[in-house]
Design an enzyme around this catalytic site. Structure first.
Site, PDB file in Angstrom:
ATOM      1  CE  LYS A  76      52.938  30.625  34.288  1.00  0.00           C
ATOM      2  NZ  LYS A  76      52.753  32.026  33.842  1.00  0.00           N
ATOM      3  CB  SER A 155      52.348  34.223  37.200  1.00  0.00           C
ATOM      4  OG  SER A 155      52.279  34.068  35.792  1.00  0.00           O
ATOM      5  CB  SER A 179      53.652  36.281  33.935  1.00  0.00           C
ATOM      6  OG  SER A 179      52.883  36.718  35.017  1.00  0.00           O
TER       7      SER A 179
HETATM    8  N1  GLN Z   1      51.711  40.429  37.639  1.00  0.00           N
HETATM    9  C1  GLN Z   1      50.652  40.629  36.710  1.00  0.00           C
HETATM   10  C2  GLN Z   1      49.342  40.213  37.325  1.00  0.00           C
HETATM   11  O1  GLN Z   1      49.374  39.827  38.442  1.00  0.00           O
HETATM   12  C3  GLN Z   1      50.915  39.885  35.435  1.00  0.00           C
HETATM   13  C4  GLN Z   1      50.690  38.431  35.546  1.00  0.00           C
HETATM   14  C5  GLN Z   1      50.925  37.722  34.250  1.00  0.00           C
HETATM   15  O2  GLN Z   1      51.526  38.259  33.336  1.00  0.00           O
HETATM   16  N2  GLN Z   1      50.366  36.527  34.162  1.00  0.00           N
HETATM   17  O3  GLN Z   1      48.316  40.254  36.727  1.00  0.00           O
END
Ligand code: GLN
Length: 485
Positions: A76, A155, A179
């Site tokens: 990532k 994400s 995410s």
């Molecule tokens: N969707 C969640 C957010 O927008 C989690 C994102 C993540 O785990 N990096 O904060």
């Protein structure tokens, strides 16, 4: 070849059936062709990958191989890679080339794995759809055959989509509020968010430091175990890293599940859950009963407060972490600043996207004098209550099971203009980060041709048990083997 798991590729490399250079060439060819549709990669590091593959073949020939020597994978684009651009999906870091490796990057390098490139993500890991990337949205490989462009989740949507589409057998990811698990669920692959402190955060670009945790995405639980073997461990360069032995996570995959006590949190099977998703999850739980597990209902009384607490705490920490992007030291800087203040304001106005700005505004407000007690302090107290809910539940059961997401992958653009609806994607995942416990998402069926994920939640440091539970399920089901057309 592209359908083989990490474990299988590792065996073929060891037997000499194929070389890492051949394998890497094959994957790179496929990746360059197929990713035009998906945009799951921000960068492909072809030259470096071939050089690493060559070195891996020499290591194998010298009898110095690990299970990962010569196996292709991807990072990532949140993990710093020495000499290779690390963007975090942002214009702010579009030209940032780190002078050092993250610990996770270093671990894979030492194991001899071959990194093919960096995967796409929501900007600074803030999002649930991989639509907020400065480098364009990633498309879910599922749904394309029905002529629809759906989100891969986020994400870590690039990692999940790439693994689902067989562009790489495995990819690293991070999970602050879901995410790893949410994109794994929406793309029909397997992902694990480890216990907070299990995987080093050094060199992993910070979003919300008390919640962020790196982890694996691959197609099977076995491959997740192989990844976690490399990722987990104490790191003195991360002050929240925990000094505790790392077991061989592959060693316990085949333990029988007889007597496993499963709890179903009643709050996670409530009205917001899509009925067809629920049916698939209930079906998965019946498989566990056939494997000898017992099932009972449990309660997480503060579950409905998790989203509200998370969306105060995560933005508060983000607002502090992102203050470092000021145009002075690294990253984007605006053209011709008039003075220092002009540089700060224009750099940040031009360098950050809309969702990141929204988080910085919310977080700064929640931490400001006069509002701190009402928002940040209160959210921290709620966090403690949520943690206690899990501690109490694990007095009664070994693992908790729920859906990972309330519904399957949605169409691109559907939630982009409605942040609150987007935040509700995380309704079953954020509490796990607030408590700091581990959880997995495992493919558990399809609804209208789109994958559904089963979430398995465990007590602190129960990664081996989660992987064991997921692996046993994958011995009697083949959802994780299904390939998008
Ligand atoms: N969707 C969640 C957010 O927008 C989690 C994102 C993540 O785990 N990096 O904060």
């Amino acid at each position: 070849m592209h359908n083989k798991s990490v474990a299988e590729l590792s065996r073929e490399l060891e037997s000499g059936k194929i070389s890492s250079v051949e394998l890497t060439r094959e994957y790179l060819g496929r990746l360059k062709k197929e990713d035009e549709q998906l945009n799951s990669f921000i960068s492909i590091t072809e030259e470096q990958a071939l050089a690493d593959a060559h070195a891996a073949d020499e290591q194998r020939a010298a009898g110095k191989a690990t299970p990962w020597t010569g196996v292709p994978f991807a990072h990532k684009d949140i993990f710093c890679t020495n000499g290779v651009a690390t963007t975090c999906g942002s214009k702010m870091l579009a030209n940032f080339v780190p002078p050092y490796d993250a610990t996770v990057t270093e671990n894979f390098r030492k194991a001899g794995a071959v990194c093919l490139g960096k995967t796409n993500m929501d900007e600074f890991a803030m999002g649930s759809s991989t639509e907020s990337s400065h480098f364009g949205a990633t498309t879910n490989p599922w749904g394309l055959s029905q002529g629809e462009k759906r989100v891969p989740g986020g994400s870590s949507g690039g990692s999940a989509a790439a693994v689902a589409a067989r562009l790489v057998p495995a990819a690293t990811a991070t999970d602050t509020g879901g995410s790893i698990r949410q994109p794994a669920a929406l793309c029909g692959v397997t992902g694990l968010k480890p216990t907070y402190g299990r995987v080093s955060r050094y060199g992993m670009i910070a979003f919300a430091s008390s919640l962020d945790q790196g982890g694996p995405i691959a197609r099977s639980a076995e491959d997740n175990a192989l990844m976690l073997n490399v990722m987990a461990g104490f790191d003195p360069r991360d002050s929240t890293s925990i000094d505790r032995d790392v077991p061989d996570y592959t060693a316990t995959l085949n333990e029988p599940l007889k007597g496993l006590r499963i709890g179903l949190p009643q709050e996670y099977f409530a009205s917001n859950l899509n009925a067809a998703v629920e049916e698939q999850i209930r079906g998965a739980i019946r498989e566990y009963e056939k494997l000898g597990a017992t099932v009972k209902e449990v309660s997480l009384p503060h579950a409905d407060l998790a989203i509200a607490a998370y969306y105060v705490i995560a933005p508060a920490e983000a607002s502090a972490n992102l203050s470092r992007f000021d145009g002075a030291r690294y990253g984007y800087r605006c053209e011709d600043p008039k003075d220092l203040m002009d540089m700060y304001t224009r750099t940040r106005a031009e360098g950050f996207g809309a969702e990141v700005k929204r988080r910085i505004l919310v977080g700064t407000y929640a931490l400001s004098a006069g509002y701190f007690d009402a928002y940040y302090l209160k959210a921290q107290k709620v966090r403690r209550l949520i943690q206690q809910d899990f501690i109490d539940a694990f007095q009664e059961v070994d693992v908790l099971m729920s859906p990972t997401t309330p519904s399957p992958a949605f169409v691109q653009g559907e939630k982009s203009n409605d942040p609150v609806t987007m935040y509700l994607e995380d309704v079953f995942t954020v509490a796990i980060n607030l408590a700091g416990i581990p959880a997995m998402s495992v493919p558990a069926g399809f609804v209208d041709g789109l994958p559904v994920g089963l979430q398995i939640i465990g007590d602190y440091f129960s990664e081996a048990r989660l992987l064991n539970a997921a692996h046993q399920y994958q011995q009697v089901t083949d959802w994780h083997q299904r390939e998008p057309q």
